[in-house]
Design a protein around this motif. Structure first.
Motif, PDB file in Angstrom:
ATOM      1  N   ALA A  10       0.906  -1.227   0.027  1.00 54.59           N
ATOM      2  CA  ALA A  10      -0.005   0.088   0.101  1.00 54.59           C
ATOM      3  C   ALA A  10       0.660   1.164   0.038  1.00 54.59           C
ATOM      4  O   ALA A  10       0.604   2.128  -0.681  1.00 54.59           O
ATOM      5  CB  ALA A  10      -0.865   0.114   1.217  1.00 54.59           C
ATOM      6  N   LYS A  11       1.962   1.243   0.846  1.00 52.14           N
ATOM      7  CA  LYS A  11       2.867   2.384   0.999  1.00 52.14           C
ATOM      8  C   LYS A  11       3.416   2.480  -0.654  1.00 52.14           C
ATOM      9  O   LYS A  11       3.834   3.855  -0.898  1.00 52.14           O
ATOM     10  CB  LYS A  11       3.728   2.420   1.907  1.00 52.14           C
ATOM     11  N   HIS A  12       3.837   1.531  -1.183  1.00 51.59           N
ATOM     12  CA  HIS A  12       4.320   1.640  -2.666  1.00 51.59           C
ATOM     13  C   HIS A  12       3.644   2.280  -3.321  1.00 51.59           C
ATOM     14  O   HIS A  12       3.936   3.182  -4.376  1.00 51.59           O
ATOM     15  CB  HIS A  12       4.826   0.340  -3.035  1.00 51.59           C
ATOM     16  N   LEU A  13       2.420   1.828  -3.295  1.00 51.81           N
ATOM     17  CA  LEU A  13       1.053   2.368  -4.277  1.00 51.81           C
ATOM     18  C   LEU A  13       1.048   3.814  -3.921  1.00 51.81           C
ATOM     19  O   LEU A  13       0.877   4.707  -4.835  1.00 51.81           O
ATOM     20  CB  LEU A  13      -0.089   1.519  -4.178  1.00 51.81           C
ATOM     21  N   ILE A  14       0.885   4.219  -2.883  1.00 48.06           N
ATOM     22  CA  ILE A  14       1.053   5.725  -2.289  1.00 48.06           C
ATOM     23  C   ILE A  14       1.780   6.590  -2.938  1.00 48.06           C
ATOM     24  O   ILE A  14       1.553   7.595  -3.485  1.00 48.06           O
ATOM     25  CB  ILE A  14       0.623   5.825  -0.864  1.00 48.06           C
ATOM     26  N   ALA A  15       3.194   6.172  -2.834  1.00 49.92           N
ATOM     27  CA  ALA A  15       4.270   6.621  -3.557  1.00 49.92           C
ATOM     28  C   ALA A  15       4.126   6.840  -4.821  1.00 49.92           C
ATOM     29  O   ALA A  15       4.641   7.874  -5.450  1.00 49.92           O
ATOM     30  CB  ALA A  15       5.667   6.036  -3.145  1.00 49.92           C
ATOM     31  N   GLN A  16       3.663   5.939  -5.660  1.00 50.05           N
ATOM     32  CA  GLN A  16       3.460   6.069  -7.000  1.00 50.05           C
ATOM     33  C   GLN A  16       2.365   7.147  -7.400  1.00 50.05           C
ATOM     34  O   GLN A  16       2.225   7.808  -8.244  1.00 50.05           O
ATOM     35  CB  GLN A  16       3.175   4.805  -7.758  1.00 50.05           C
ATOM     36  N   ALA A  17       1.290   7.117  -6.520  1.00 46.47           N
ATOM     37  CA  ALA A  17       0.045   7.798  -6.608  1.00 46.47           C
ATOM     38  C   ALA A  17       0.326   9.446  -6.394  1.00 46.47           C
ATOM     39  O   ALA A  17      -0.294  10.199  -7.112  1.00 46.47           O
ATOM     40  CB  ALA A  17      -1.038   7.405  -5.898  1.00 46.47           C
ATOM     41  N   TYR A  18       1.087   9.589  -5.365  1.00 44.42           N
ATOM     42  CA  TYR A  18       1.395  10.998  -4.957  1.00 44.42           C
ATOM     43  C   TYR A  18       2.751  11.376  -4.942  1.00 44.42           C
ATOM     44  O   TYR A  18       3.247  12.622  -4.819  1.00 44.42           O
ATOM     45  CB  TYR A  18       1.093  10.980  -3.468  1.00 44.42           C
ATOM     46  N   GLY A  19       3.889  10.680  -5.631  1.00 43.34           N
ATOM     47  CA  GLY A  19       5.086  11.100  -5.841  1.00 43.34           C
ATOM     48  C   GLY A  19       5.801  11.121  -4.552  1.00 43.34           C
ATOM     49  O   GLY A  19       7.086  11.133  -4.407  1.00 43.34           O
ATOM     50  N   ARG A  20       5.279  10.663  -3.548  1.00 45.15           N
ATOM     51  CA  ARG A  20       5.994  10.209  -2.314  1.00 45.15           C
ATOM     52  C   ARG A  20       5.200   9.289  -1.014  1.00 45.15           C
ATOM     53  O   ARG A  20       3.961   9.092  -1.410  1.00 45.15           O
ATOM     54  CB  ARG A  20       6.333  11.597  -1.475  1.00 45.15           C
ATOM     55  N   GLY A  21       5.873   8.782  -0.311  1.00 41.91           N
ATOM     56  CA  GLY A  21       5.156   7.872   0.588  1.00 41.91           C
ATOM     57  C   GLY A  21       4.335   8.547   1.588  1.00 41.91           C
ATOM     58  O   GLY A  21       4.609   9.788   1.735  1.00 41.91           O
ATOM     59  N   PRO A  22       3.445   7.892   2.502  1.00 48.38           N
ATOM     60  CA  PRO A  22       2.793   8.604   3.487  1.00 48.38           C
ATOM     61  C   PRO A  22       3.715   9.203   4.477  1.00 48.38           C
ATOM     62  O   PRO A  22       4.827   8.491   5.152  1.00 48.38           O
ATOM     63  CB  PRO A  22       1.777   7.410   4.245  1.00 48.38           C
ATOM     64  N   ASP A  23       3.403  10.413   5.184  1.00 49.99           N
ATOM     65  CA  ASP A  23       4.242  10.742   6.271  1.00 49.99           C
ATOM     66  C   ASP A  23       3.889  10.258   7.586  1.00 49.99           C
ATOM     67  O   ASP A  23       4.817   9.933   8.584  1.00 49.99           O
ATOM     68  CB  ASP A  23       3.829  12.355   6.519  1.00 49.99           C
ATOM     69  N   ARG A  24       2.479   9.966   7.619  1.00 54.84           N
ATOM     70  CA  ARG A  24       2.075   9.144   8.699  1.00 54.84           C
ATOM     71  C   ARG A  24       1.167   7.904   8.511  1.00 54.84           C
ATOM     72  O   ARG A  24       0.398   7.952   7.457  1.00 54.84           O
ATOM     73  CB  ARG A  24       1.361   9.992   9.724  1.00 54.84           C
ATOM     74  N   SER A  25       1.214   6.972   9.163  1.00 58.01           N
ATOM     75  CA  SER A  25       0.681   5.903   9.008  1.00 58.01           C
ATOM     76  C   SER A  25      -0.148   5.176  10.123  1.00 58.01           C
ATOM     77  O   SER A  25       0.372   5.036  11.210  1.00 58.01           O
ATOM     78  CB  SER A  25       1.335   4.463   8.229  1.00 58.01           C
TER      79      SER A  25
END
Length: 458
Positions: free
Chosen positions: A185-200
């Motif tokens: 999921a974090k990999h997918l977020i990085a591809q969608a927003y250009g960076r991974g989540p700051d908080r999980s």
């Protein structure tokens, strides 16, 4: 229902006490998450390609209601991603398995990721909206700007508990689906927003609360916040206690089913349980200084309320104004906690609370043992599985607390991890890794919970 209440100060103190950083060592303060726009959606299947993952749908969704069962919740414009991980055919039962998931990525992202841990036996990919129970926010996590994932924990719901015949499906259900999906999921977020989540974050209730507690122990580096509601963190023990309860209620049943078995529903009428609730309130409601229909001073109530003397004992027929001796014995045994024939505890005690009169309490205590709990014990939590035994209520009533209950700690054959090993958080009271990162954990538990005891969580 009354709830155990953990203040922010009390929780921080508890985490500090568990920390390896030394007494009173302050936890680091995490910086705030930064918002960002959705940069990519329809091409995510290609951008986020992984050899262990198949994306079955990637689509833009306009703002509007999302249907969940018979209701709907508002959702902002977002990107919907559905897929499955680790697809395989079991060498044990020949069934096809995969970890099914759904992600919803809002166009206006708040920089945060939320794992929506679902409950029960899982098996269904619920819409990933990030609802929060326990009297939490009325808005969902997705509506607040979180990227949200939901999953089926690695098996199809149509199988019921029979997925427990496959050792890997057991592990996926217990902890591995969360462990596998989180980095994906974090990999997918990085591809969608250009960076991974700051908080999980991860949160859920019941079995979802168990998922959250397990993640706090097994995946502490992956999560900055954990919300565990009514956590069944020792679920196999609680399931055994449900069968123990069925055996106690059978002794107090006043009727039989068409097949000749004790009718557990006849052990107590709604009026009789309302009588107990009224007597609990009479003794305990005002102990906290306010008579409001809620038992808030739980510890004082357990010391004050006495089932044997505070509830009248029937000298004649049952009419809703008293309890027969067999009924008192059944309730006393269940609330004291399941035990084997030598008196050794199997599961914790339950606190007496006014919620005993609720329909939810009644359904879980009298109906669930023959359905949910018997199936779970037969196929998922016993090693080896007890799949060859009669199902339903005969299984519950025939379950031996001396011979069968220890099977939740057993291993053997292809089952190399016991049910307690894959379901419970390892060393649940050790939260060093979570604390030392500056992460936070909130736990709540309704004291009227009929299956997972608030005493156990406390």
């Amino acid at each position: 229902m009354a709830r155990l209440r953990f203040s922010a100060l009390g929780l921080a103190a508890a985490l500090a006490a568990c920390s390896g950083a030394g007494p009173g060592a302050p936890a680091p303060r995490l910086s705030a998450a930064q918002p960002g726009p959705l940069l990519s959606c329809t091409d995510l299947a290609a951008r986020a390609a992984r050899p262990d993952t198949v994306y079955t749908q990637v689509a833009e969704v306009a703002a509007g209601p999302v249907t969940i069962g018979s209701t709907s919740l508002p959702a902002p414009a977002h990107c919907l991603v559905q897929g499955r991980m680790n697809e395989r055919v079991s060498p044990v039962d020949g069934q096809r398995y995969a970890i099914g998931f759904e992600m919803r990525l809002p166009r206006a992202w708040n920089g945060r990721f939320f794992y929506q841990a679902n409950g029960g036996l899982d098996g269904v990919v619920v819409p990933a909206l990030g609802g929060i129970g326990g009297g939490g926010p009325v808005r969902s996590a997705l509506e607040m700007g979180f990227a949200v994932i939901s999953a089926d924990a690695g098996h199809p719901g149509a199988m019921g508990p029979r997925f427990g015949l496959d050792p890997q499906a057991r592990l996926d259900y217990g902890y591995n689906a969360v462990a596998q999906l989180t980095p994906m999921a974090k990999h997918l977020i990085a591809q969608a927003y250009g960076r991974g989540p700051d908080r999980s974050y991860i949160g859920g209730c019941s079995n979802g609360g168990r998922h959250a507690m397990v993640a706090a122990a097994r995946s502490a580096a992956q999560y900055d916040g954990v919300l565990a509601g009514d956590p069944g963190f020792q679920l196999p023990k609680a399931a055994v206690a449900q069968l123990y309860g069925a055996q106690q209620y059978a002794k107090a049943a006043s009727a039989t089913t068409p097949s000749g078995e004790p009718d557990l529903q006849s052990a107590f009428t709604p009026a009789e349980l309302q009588l107990v609730a009224r007597r609990v309130l009479a003794r305990c409601d005002a102990l906290d200084g306010l008579a409001d229909g809620i038992v808030s001073d739980l510890k004082a109530c357990q010391a004050r309320f006495r089932l044997d003397s505070d509830v009248p004992t029937c000298t004649g027929s049952r009419d809703g104004t008293c309890l027969a001796p067999a009924q008192k014995s059944a309730l006393a045994n269940v609330f004291a906690g399941a035990r084997n024939s030598s008196g050794k505890p199997i599961y914790s005690s339950f606190p007496f609370d006014a919620g005993i009169s609720g329909s939810n309490w009644r359904e879980w205590k009298f109906a669930s043992p023959a359905t949910r709990d018997a199936g779970a014990m037969a196929f998922i939590f016993s090693t080896p599985p007890l799949a060859d035994r009669p199902a339903g209520l005969p299984f519950a009533l025939g379950f031996d607390m001396d011979r069968d209950a220890p099977l939740i700690d057993a291993t053997g054959g292809p089952f190399r991890t016991s049910a307690m090993g894959f379901m419970a958080p390892p060393d649940a009271a050790r939260l060093d890794a979570l604390h030392d990162r500056g992460a936070k954990m909130i736990v709540y538990h309704g004291t009227s919970d009929p299956v997972f005891s608030a005493d156990d969580t406390a």
